[in-house]
Design a protein around this motif. Structure first.
Motif, PDB file in Angstrom:
ATOM      1  N   ASP A 294      -6.634   7.296  -7.778  1.00 55.88           N
ATOM      2  CA  ASP A 294      -6.835   6.399  -8.929  1.00 55.88           C
ATOM      3  C   ASP A 294      -7.428   5.043  -8.542  1.00 55.88           C
ATOM      4  N   TYR A 295      -8.284   5.043  -7.523  1.00 58.93           N
ATOM      5  CA  TYR A 295      -9.035   3.839  -7.154  1.00 58.93           C
ATOM      6  C   TYR A 295     -10.479   4.004  -7.616  1.00 58.93           C
TER       7      TYR A 295
ATOM      8  N   ALA B 143      -3.457   1.339   0.674  1.00 60.86           N
ATOM      9  CA  ALA B 143      -3.689   2.739   1.027  1.00 60.86           C
ATOM     10  C   ALA B 143      -2.360   3.475   1.186  1.00 60.86           C
ATOM     11  N   TYR B 144      -1.428   2.870   1.909  1.00 62.65           N
ATOM     12  CA  TYR B 144      -0.129   3.517   2.101  1.00 62.65           C
ATOM     13  C   TYR B 144       0.578   3.712   0.755  1.00 62.65           C
ATOM     14  N   THR B 145       0.564   2.675  -0.075  1.00 63.20           N
ATOM     15  CA  THR B 145       1.229   2.748  -1.370  1.00 63.20           C
ATOM     16  C   THR B 145       0.624   3.832  -2.248  1.00 63.20           C
ATOM     17  N   ALA B 146      -0.700   3.927  -2.247  1.00 64.70           N
ATOM     18  CA  ALA B 146      -1.363   4.953  -3.062  1.00 64.70           C
ATOM     19  C   ALA B 146      -0.975   6.352  -2.594  1.00 64.70           C
ATOM     20  N   HIS B 147      -0.975   6.566  -1.279  1.00 61.66           N
ATOM     21  CA  HIS B 147      -0.588   7.884  -0.763  1.00 61.66           C
ATOM     22  C   HIS B 147       0.888   8.172  -1.053  1.00 61.66           C
ATOM     23  N   TYR B 148       1.725   7.169  -0.932  1.00 61.58           N
ATOM     24  CA  TYR B 148       3.154   7.334  -1.212  1.00 61.58           C
ATOM     25  C   TYR B 148       3.374   7.694  -2.689  1.00 61.58           C
ATOM     26  N   MET B 149       2.678   6.995  -3.577  1.00 62.29           N
ATOM     27  CA  MET B 149       2.854   7.246  -5.014  1.00 62.29           C
ATOM     28  C   MET B 149       2.338   8.637  -5.413  1.00 62.29           C
TER      29      MET B 149
ATOM     30  N   GLU C  92      -0.324  11.732   3.178  1.00 65.98           N
ATOM     31  CA  GLU C  92      -1.490  11.299   3.943  1.00 65.98           C
ATOM     32  C   GLU C  92      -1.442   9.821   4.333  1.00 65.98           C
ATOM     33  N   GLY C  93      -0.297   9.192   4.276  1.00 67.06           N
ATOM     34  CA  GLY C  93      -0.201   7.761   4.547  1.00 67.06           C
ATOM     35  C   GLY C  93       0.044   7.391   5.992  1.00 67.06           C
TER      36      GLY C  93
ATOM     37  N   ALA D  58       0.082   3.612   7.658  1.00 61.03           N
ATOM     38  CA  ALA D  58       1.327   3.073   8.207  1.00 61.03           C
ATOM     39  C   ALA D  58       1.147   2.659   9.672  1.00 61.03           C
ATOM     40  N   LEU D  59       0.493   3.511  10.460  1.00 63.55           N
ATOM     41  CA  LEU D  59       0.231   3.162  11.863  1.00 63.55           C
ATOM     42  C   LEU D  59      -0.673   1.941  11.963  1.00 63.55           C
ATOM     43  N   GLY D  60      -1.704   1.905  11.127  1.00 66.46           N
ATOM     44  CA  GLY D  60      -2.597   0.745  11.121  1.00 66.46           C
ATOM     45  C   GLY D  60      -1.860  -0.524  10.788  1.00 66.46           C
ATOM     46  N   LEU D  61      -0.936  -0.455   9.859  1.00 66.18           N
ATOM     47  CA  LEU D  61      -0.145  -1.625   9.486  1.00 66.18           C
ATOM     48  C   LEU D  61       0.743  -2.086  10.639  1.00 66.18           C
ATOM     49  N   ILE D  62       1.344  -1.153  11.337  1.00 68.11           N
ATOM     50  CA  ILE D  62       2.166  -1.496  12.504  1.00 68.11           C
ATOM     51  C   ILE D  62       1.313  -2.141  13.585  1.00 68.11           C
ATOM     52  N   PHE D  63       0.161  -1.530  13.886  1.00 66.71           N
ATOM     53  CA  PHE D  63      -0.733  -2.107  14.894  1.00 66.71           C
ATOM     54  C   PHE D  63      -1.243  -3.478  14.465  1.00 66.71           C
ATOM     55  N   LEU D  64      -1.518  -3.641  13.177  1.00 65.23           N
ATOM     56  CA  LEU D  64      -1.980  -4.938  12.671  1.00 65.23           C
ATOM     57  C   LEU D  64      -0.930  -6.012  12.887  1.00 65.23           C
TER      58      LEU D  64
END
Length: 115
Positions: free
Chosen positions: A38-39, A81-87, A92-93, A97-103
């Motif tokens: 839905d983007y 992105a994570y929120t969209a996949h979670y919802m 596929e998130g 999630a990994l990108g957010l941790i690395f960030l």
């Protein structure tokens, strides 16, 4: 501390680069993903360009305020992105999630290593 910074930064930039190349070279497939999440699909190419620019800004570390904006953009991109996949509950998130941790690791250690 420098090793942790560079590993996290390269991993984060790798995820962003992989994402950007998918947006450029598999545009129709990515547009399908965007529609499913839905983007709006008109964001695909501008997001790919922004990701490439953000990677360059973070790795060159020349303009400090622009680097802050690049990190902020990546943060919002990965959170959304994570929120969209979670919802959508599509499982596929993981990369978001990994990108957010690395960030988070890159940003916090970068304040000490590359001020």
């Amino acid at each position: 501390m420098k090793i942790i910074y560079w590993v996290a930064t390269v991993a984060m930039c790798g995820i962003m680069l992989f994402s950007a190349q998918m947006y450029f070279f598999n545009t129709e497939m990515v547009r399908g993903f965007f529609e499913n999440l839905d983007y709006p699909t008109y964001l695909v190419i501008p997001l790919a360009i922004a990701k490439i620019v953000g990677i360059i800004v973070i790795l060159t570390n020349k303009i400090k305020w622009l680097k802050e904006w690049a990190y902020a953009g990546f943060f919002f991109d990965m959170v959304l992105a994570y929120t969209a996949h979670y919802m959508k509950d599509d499982g596929e998130g993981l990369f978001a999630a990994l990108g957010l941790i690395f960030l988070i690791i890159s940003y916090t250690t970068g304040k000490k290593v590359r001020p």
